[in-house]
Design a protein around this motif. Structure first.
Motif, mmCIF file in Angstrom:
data_model
loop_
_atom_site.group_PDB
_atom_site.id
_atom_site.type_symbol
_atom_site.label_atom_id
_atom_site.label_comp_id
_atom_site.label_asym_id
_atom_site.label_seq_id
_atom_site.Cartn_x
_atom_site.Cartn_y
_atom_site.Cartn_z
ATOM 1 N N ARG A 69 0.853 -1.196 0.000
ATOM 2 C CA ARG A 69 0.000 0.000 0.000
ATOM 3 C C ARG A 69 0.888 1.245 0.000
ATOM 4 N N PRO A 70 0.403 2.350 -0.586
ATOM 5 C CA PRO A 70 1.188 3.591 -0.580
ATOM 6 C C PRO A 70 1.445 4.078 0.844
ATOM 7 N N GLU A 71 2.634 4.628 1.060
ATOM 8 C CA GLU A 71 3.011 5.171 2.362
ATOM 9 C C GLU A 71 3.437 6.617 2.208
ATOM 10 N N TRP A 75 5.180 9.470 -1.394
ATOM 11 C CA TRP A 75 4.736 10.713 -2.016
ATOM 12 C C TRP A 75 5.788 11.811 -1.885
ATOM 13 N N ILE A 76 6.517 11.819 -0.773
ATOM 14 C CA ILE A 76 7.571 12.829 -0.596
ATOM 15 C C ILE A 76 8.714 12.580 -1.568
ATOM 16 N N ILE A 77 9.116 11.319 -1.702
ATOM 17 C CA ILE A 77 10.201 10.973 -2.632
ATOM 18 C C ILE A 77 9.759 11.258 -4.074
ATOM 19 N N THR A 78 8.510 10.938 -4.378
ATOM 20 C CA THR A 78 7.980 11.218 -5.721
ATOM 21 C C THR A 78 7.962 12.714 -5.987
ATOM 22 N N VAL A 140 4.729 3.159 -8.219
ATOM 23 C CA VAL A 140 4.381 4.582 -8.189
ATOM 24 C C VAL A 140 5.387 5.388 -9.016
ATOM 25 N N SER A 141 6.664 5.126 -8.805
ATOM 26 C CA SER A 141 7.727 5.864 -9.479
ATOM 27 C C SER A 141 7.678 5.681 -10.989
ATOM 28 N N ASN A 142 7.453 4.456 -11.438
ATOM 29 C CA ASN A 142 7.400 4.198 -12.881
ATOM 30 C C ASN A 142 6.212 4.889 -13.530
#
Length: 319
Positions: A69-71, A75-78, A140-142
């Motif tokens: 699951r997203p943490e 989102w901060i790294i993205t 998420v990153s891709n």
């Protein structure tokens, strides 16, 4: 013999880098092996994506899919990836960079815009990090990179003629082959072929040593890119030095963010360990081949850092 095997286990990544470099130099410079090099080159190009798929398949067999699951750190790294990409694009546009300065800036851009490496999950597991969290971030990153490439590249280079949808779908297709197919296979094996699954997960560090083999191939290709860069040695060294700096910055930023969420390993690997094969591809496809030297050098730097991290983790856990 045992001491050699122990050395290879302890220093898998440096050994893979040295092996890939030496093999390329031998095949490139020994006339008698020229035919063999021409024969094996397309074979390696064809099987490498399948081999990477097998590495990720064995890694994903250890993933608890219910914990994916997203943490917050994702989102901060993205956001950092998006901000650094926008900053580099702005520098190129505002300063009107040309020639070697543009190549350097675009080399940095490819190292920043590239998504987190699929193999980051392999290294994260080796370092004792959270495999599920790292795997989720990779997806998420891709996806974010698939949105940014067709948005940013036509802005910084007017000669780049790509439609958003076409480029987005092309990148998603690569993501599907590299990530989704191995994960689907791992899910099926884990839930419906339990004996095979138990055998796969019982082999300690299987995916890591497979990654070591693939790194030899990647290193050989990297040395080839650098050797055929078509520029001066001094300019290649400048690009290499800048890519090294970017590698340190991204690993450090990721680890700094991860400290606030007790996931320093995962966030560091997420922002620092890049899918450099993808970065080389986008440089060749949408920019200029010389820009591929940046992410090519980044491959060597990030795996040198990975090696130091693994050495430090091994030393700490053996106390």
């Amino acid at each position: 013999m045992r001491s050699i095997i122990k050395f290879l286990k302890d220093w898998t990544l440096p050994s893979a880098i040295v092996t890939g470099t030496v093999l390329y130099l031998v095949f490139a410079n020994v006339k008698a092996l020229e035919g063999a090099a021409l024969f094996f080159n397309p074979i390696f190009d064809t099987i490498f994506p399948f081999f990477m798929g097998m590495i990720l398949f064995t890694t994903f067999c250890k993933v608890d899919f219910h914990k994916m699951r997203p943490e917050p750190w994702h989102w901060i790294i993205t956001a950092l990836q998006v901000v650094m990409t926008a900053a580099m694009a702005a520098i190129i546009l505002i300063m009107g960079l040309e020639g070697n300065n543009l190549i350097i800036a675009e080399s940095i851009l490819t190292c920043v815009i590239a998504p987190g490496a699929a193999a980051a999950a392999v290294v994260t597991a080796k370092l004792g990090g959270n495999l599920e969290s790292m795997t989720t971030y990779t997806f998420v990153s891709n996806f974010i990179t698939a949105l940014m490439v067709p948005t940013v590249f036509p802005l910084i280079d007017s000669s780049v003629d790509i439609s958003f949808v076409e480029a987005f779908l092309a990148i998603l297709y690569k993501v599907c082959l590299v990530l989704i197919v191995p994960m689907a296979g791992a899910y099926i094996v884990k839930h419906y072929m339990k004996r095979l699954h138990a055998w796969i997960v019982s082999i300690e560090d299987l995916s890591f040593y497979m990654w070591g083999i693939s790194l030899s191939i990647v290193t050989g290709s990297t040395v080839k890119y650098i050797a055929h860069a078509g520029t001066t040695v001094s300019f290649v060294l400048v690009i290499a030095a800048i890519s090294f700096a970017m590698c340190l910055v991204q690993f450090a930023l990721g680890r700094y963010v991860g400290r606030f969420y007790n996931q320093e390993i995962e966030a560091g690997q997420g922002l620092g360990q890049k899918n450099t094969a993808f970065a080389v591809w986008i440089a060749y496809t949408y920019l200029t081949p010389l820009c591929a030297v940046g992410p090519g050098c980044y491959i060597l730097w990030q795996n040198a850092i990975n090696s130091l991290e693994i050495w430090h983790h091994r030393k700490k856990t053996s106390l």
